[in-house]
Scaffold this motif. Sequence first.
Motif, PDB file in Angstrom:
ATOM      1  N   LEU A  16      35.168  30.404  36.682  1.00 37.62           N
ATOM      2  CA  LEU A  16      35.513  31.545  37.528  1.00 37.62           C
ATOM      3  C   LEU A  16      35.179  31.195  38.971  1.00 37.62           C
ATOM      4  O   LEU A  16      34.032  30.897  39.296  1.00 37.62           O
ATOM      5  CB  LEU A  16      34.752  32.799  37.104  1.00 37.62           C
ATOM      6  CG  LEU A  16      34.992  34.055  37.959  1.00 37.62           C
ATOM      7  CD1 LEU A  16      36.465  34.455  37.943  1.00 37.62           C
ATOM      8  CD2 LEU A  16      34.123  35.212  37.478  1.00 37.62           C
ATOM      9  N   VAL A  17      36.193  31.223  39.816  1.00 45.59           N
ATOM     10  CA  VAL A  17      36.021  30.986  41.249  1.00 45.59           C
ATOM     11  C   VAL A  17      36.126  32.324  41.957  1.00 45.59           C
ATOM     12  O   VAL A  17      37.092  33.062  41.741  1.00 45.59           O
ATOM     13  CB  VAL A  17      37.103  30.021  41.790  1.00 45.59           C
ATOM     14  CG1 VAL A  17      36.860  29.719  43.264  1.00 45.59           C
ATOM     15  CG2 VAL A  17      37.127  28.732  40.978  1.00 45.59           C
ATOM     16  N   VAL A  18      35.135  32.662  42.778  1.00 45.40           N
ATOM     17  CA  VAL A  18      35.165  33.939  43.482  1.00 45.40           C
ATOM     18  C   VAL A  18      35.043  33.725  44.979  1.00 45.40           C
ATOM     19  O   VAL A  18      34.360  32.817  45.446  1.00 45.40           O
ATOM     20  CB  VAL A  18      34.044  34.885  42.989  1.00 45.40           C
ATOM     21  CG1 VAL A  18      34.341  35.406  41.611  1.00 45.40           C
ATOM     22  CG2 VAL A  18      32.685  34.208  43.028  1.00 45.40           C
ATOM     23  N   THR A  19      35.728  34.585  45.718  1.00 44.05           N
ATOM     24  CA  THR A  19      35.706  34.531  47.174  1.00 44.05           C
ATOM     25  C   THR A  19      35.843  35.947  47.713  1.00 44.05           C
ATOM     26  O   THR A  19      35.960  36.906  46.950  1.00 44.05           O
ATOM     27  CB  THR A  19      36.831  33.622  47.693  1.00 44.05           C
ATOM     28  OG1 THR A  19      36.694  33.461  49.105  1.00 44.05           O
ATOM     29  CG2 THR A  19      38.198  34.188  47.364  1.00 44.05           C
ATOM     30  N   PHE A  20      35.837  36.094  49.052  1.00 47.83           N
ATOM     31  CA  PHE A  20      35.793  37.432  49.623  1.00 47.83           C
ATOM     32  C   PHE A  20      37.160  38.079  49.816  1.00 47.83           C
ATOM     33  O   PHE A  20      37.287  39.291  49.719  1.00 47.83           O
ATOM     34  CB  PHE A  20      35.062  37.398  50.976  1.00 47.83           C
ATOM     35  CG  PHE A  20      33.571  37.492  50.834  1.00 47.83           C
ATOM     36  CD1 PHE A  20      32.959  38.691  50.535  1.00 47.83           C
ATOM     37  CD2 PHE A  20      32.782  36.365  50.976  1.00 47.83           C
ATOM     38  CE1 PHE A  20      31.583  38.782  50.388  1.00 47.83           C
ATOM     39  CE2 PHE A  20      31.402  36.440  50.835  1.00 47.83           C
ATOM     40  CZ  PHE A  20      30.793  37.649  50.536  1.00 47.83           C
ATOM     41  N   THR A  21      38.169  37.307  50.096  1.00 45.89           N
ATOM     42  CA  THR A  21      39.463  37.906  50.422  1.00 45.89           C
ATOM     43  C   THR A  21      40.529  37.505  49.408  1.00 45.89           C
ATOM     44  O   THR A  21      40.471  36.412  48.820  1.00 45.89           O
ATOM     45  CB  THR A  21      39.937  37.478  51.821  1.00 45.89           C
ATOM     46  OG1 THR A  21      40.249  36.070  51.820  1.00 45.89           O
ATOM     47  CG2 THR A  21      38.858  37.760  52.869  1.00 45.89           C
ATOM     48  N   GLU A  22      41.505  38.370  49.223  1.00 46.13           N
ATOM     49  CA  GLU A  22      42.602  38.072  48.311  1.00 46.13           C
ATOM     50  C   GLU A  22      43.421  36.889  48.825  1.00 46.13           C
ATOM     51  O   GLU A  22      43.939  36.093  48.032  1.00 46.13           O
ATOM     52  CB  GLU A  22      43.493  39.298  48.134  1.00 46.13           C
ATOM     53  CG  GLU A  22      44.620  39.106  47.135  1.00 46.13           C
ATOM     54  CD  GLU A  22      44.148  38.612  45.778  1.00 46.13           C
ATOM     55  OE1 GLU A  22      44.745  37.629  45.267  1.00 46.13           O
ATOM     56  OE2 GLU A  22      43.181  39.185  45.246  1.00 46.13           O
ATOM     57  N   LYS A  23      43.532  36.776  50.150  1.00 47.16           N
ATOM     58  CA  LYS A  23      44.258  35.631  50.726  1.00 47.16           C
ATOM     59  C   LYS A  23      43.594  34.322  50.321  1.00 47.16           C
ATOM     60  O   LYS A  23      44.265  33.371  49.903  1.00 47.16           O
ATOM     61  CB  LYS A  23      44.305  35.749  52.245  1.00 47.16           C
ATOM     62  CG  LYS A  23      45.037  34.598  52.921  1.00 47.16           C
ATOM     63  CD  LYS A  23      45.055  34.772  54.435  1.00 47.16           C
ATOM     64  CE  LYS A  23      45.752  33.598  55.104  1.00 47.16           C
ATOM     65  NZ  LYS A  23      45.750  33.735  56.591  1.00 47.16           N
ATOM     66  N   ALA A  24      42.274  34.263  50.438  1.00 44.98           N
ATOM     67  CA  ALA A  24      41.554  33.046  50.075  1.00 44.98           C
ATOM     68  C   ALA A  24      41.656  32.780  48.574  1.00 44.98           C
ATOM     69  O   ALA A  24      41.812  31.633  48.144  1.00 44.98           O
ATOM     70  CB  ALA A  24      40.086  33.168  50.491  1.00 44.98           C
TER      71      ALA A  24
END
Length: 223
Positions: A58-66
């Motif tokens: 699972l890769v998580v980030t802050f923005t939907e674009k990223a």
Amino acid sequence: MNPKRLTHDLNPEQRAAVEACSGPVCILAGAGTGKTRVISRRVAYAIATGAVDPRHVLVVTFTEKAAGEMRERLAGLGFPGVQAQTFHAAAFRQLRYFWPRLSQEPLPEVADSKAVLLVPLQRSLPGGYKFTALKDLADEIEWAKARRLDPDGYAAAVVRLGRTPPVPADLFTGLFRHYEWAKERAGRIDFEDMLVRMLDALERREDIAEEFRGQYRWFSVDE
């Protein structure tokens, strides 16, 4: 895929980061240093070397674009099924899945914005405080909920931390409390609730935590 194909065009620092795919790893990188490339290559390298099954990543980030860019890059590297989501989307997906085991009530809908509930509360503030910027009030609620503070906990934290809220602490505590009540009456949750409720479930229900740990065993967090 030959793992060497994932590192041949990287500089020594990037290559070291990509190849460090076991145990806790913290990668510090500024803008323009190839951070997204390193993260995507590191995920692909861990899969290609057999360090992890792609179903358990699972890769998580802050923005939907990223998150979208990360999915595209991983697909381009030959791993289209790897999950890459925002923190909120990942939490809400798990909350939807586990909700029938947490409550007999339907899962509340997510409020697109706090504004609908906050506007009447803002206007009810006394004197000039009714003109306080809506964003400041919303930001303060988000600050509190990110620290898992309810209105009572917030009041104590303001004193303990010496924090200055956008309106006097007693007024904001009341506004915060009425916001939570209004949200509950409307049958809504906000974006912070996605995180808080899922975290509560993981902490309080060992069966849910165990199932989650069985599904996801390798995380990459893009801060």
